[in-house]
Structures are given as structure tokens and as C-alpha cells.
Design a protein around this motif. Sequence first.
Motif: not given
Length: 226
Positions: A15-18, A25-26, A32-38, A148-152
Motif C-alpha cells: 500500500q502506497g502513499y495517501g 490527497a489520495d 494512508h489517506a493524507g500521509s506518506y505511509a508505506l 479521513k480514510s475511505a471508510d471514514g
Amino acid sequence: MQICKFIMQYMRVTQGYGRDILGAADYTSYSHAGSYALDLGGRDAGADWAYAPCDVMAKKVEGKCNTVWFETLDKVMCADGKARNLVFMLKHIDNEDLAGLGIRPGRIFRQGEKFYREGSAGTVGNHIHIEVGLGPFALPCRQKTSLKSADGKQVLKIKNQLMPHDVFFVCDDVLLLDTGGYSWKSEDTKPEEQSVNLQNKLLKQQVENLSEALAEIGEIVESMQV
Ligand SMILES: [Zn+2]
């Protein structure tokens, strides 16, 4: 000065960056929405080790995801050519590995030493969730994203986040299985050659995988003809 090395022997971004690299934002990136998490999945579904990218000290251990913050002991050279103090936040190591590695605040790990492992603490499926931030380590050590992420769910991210592909050098001993599409840089190459070399390496790997698959198919066909 140490360079900051990618932490695993296998690179498989699951899973890539948000955010995109310009910061937009992605929302499709879920947690990961809004972050540069991997999320790093290692070689396969198993639990591969992670190795300290440079000399680091564990600063904080927390909660059901076994989240650990590590801080660099000194400034390190990042892949974008800048020297920085860094903080790394990793999640999901299993309890027995956390204990086995003796991870607790104050524990120092030297560059290349096993310092974390894929696991499934607080999640489903073995992986490491990693985020990188600008040091020094300070509390509070994370912040809410504006998204917020896709699931709120409200997403938390490391403070002063950096993009991992600007930080980690990907050395020759790393097997590239899935780069997530980011332009990772290898060490000791000229800046303009870096991403080309990495692309070549990736292509070479794909050709090798394909040849192996073809050989297997050949064997199967041969056995059917008998
Ligand atoms: Zn994640």
C-alpha cells in the motif's frame, strides 16, 4: 556520515502513499489517506526481518499495533542528497519479536542490525507500516491528517512527515519485487543515472521471473506429452 538504507532485503510495496508527490490527497488509499505511509510486505506472506537503516535509538513503544518510534543517533545522508536527523515510525511487529529484539525506549540498534520484523499486530496479514519524519523526536510524536480514510476513519501520521523514497537509498542487495512506482535512488551512482539503473534492475528481475515461469511451463508441457 552514514547513508540511510532501505530497511528490508525485499521491496514489495503493498500500500502506497495517501498523497501524491506534489501533496494532493489520495482518498483511495484507505488507512494512508493524507500521509506518506508505506506498507512493506517483504518477500511473500511470511514475516521478513527489517534492518536498521542507520544507527538508531528506540524512543517510544505503544499500543496494540506495537508501534515503535526510532530516532537517528546522528544526522544521516538521505537519498535526496540532504543530511537530516530522522524519526522512523513502524507498526505491526508481533509481541514475541518485539520482546525477542528487546525493543524498549533507550535500546540502540546499529546500522544493518535486525531491528523490526513484519507482523500482524493490530492488523491483518504480515507487513510493516512505516512512516518517516524529520527529527528530533519530540512529543506529541504524531498528528492528525486533515483527511479521513475511505471508510471514514481519522488518519494519524508521523509529525513532519517526509517521503520515504526521498530518504532511503536502495542498495544493490535489495530485491525489487514492487517499488510502488516511486523513483527510489541507489547509492554511488550519479543523480541522473539513479532512477535509470533502478528501472534496469527492475526490468532484469522481471525478465528473470518470466524466464523461470516459462521454464516451468515448458516442463509441464513436456510431462503432458509423455
Ligand atoms: Zn499501513
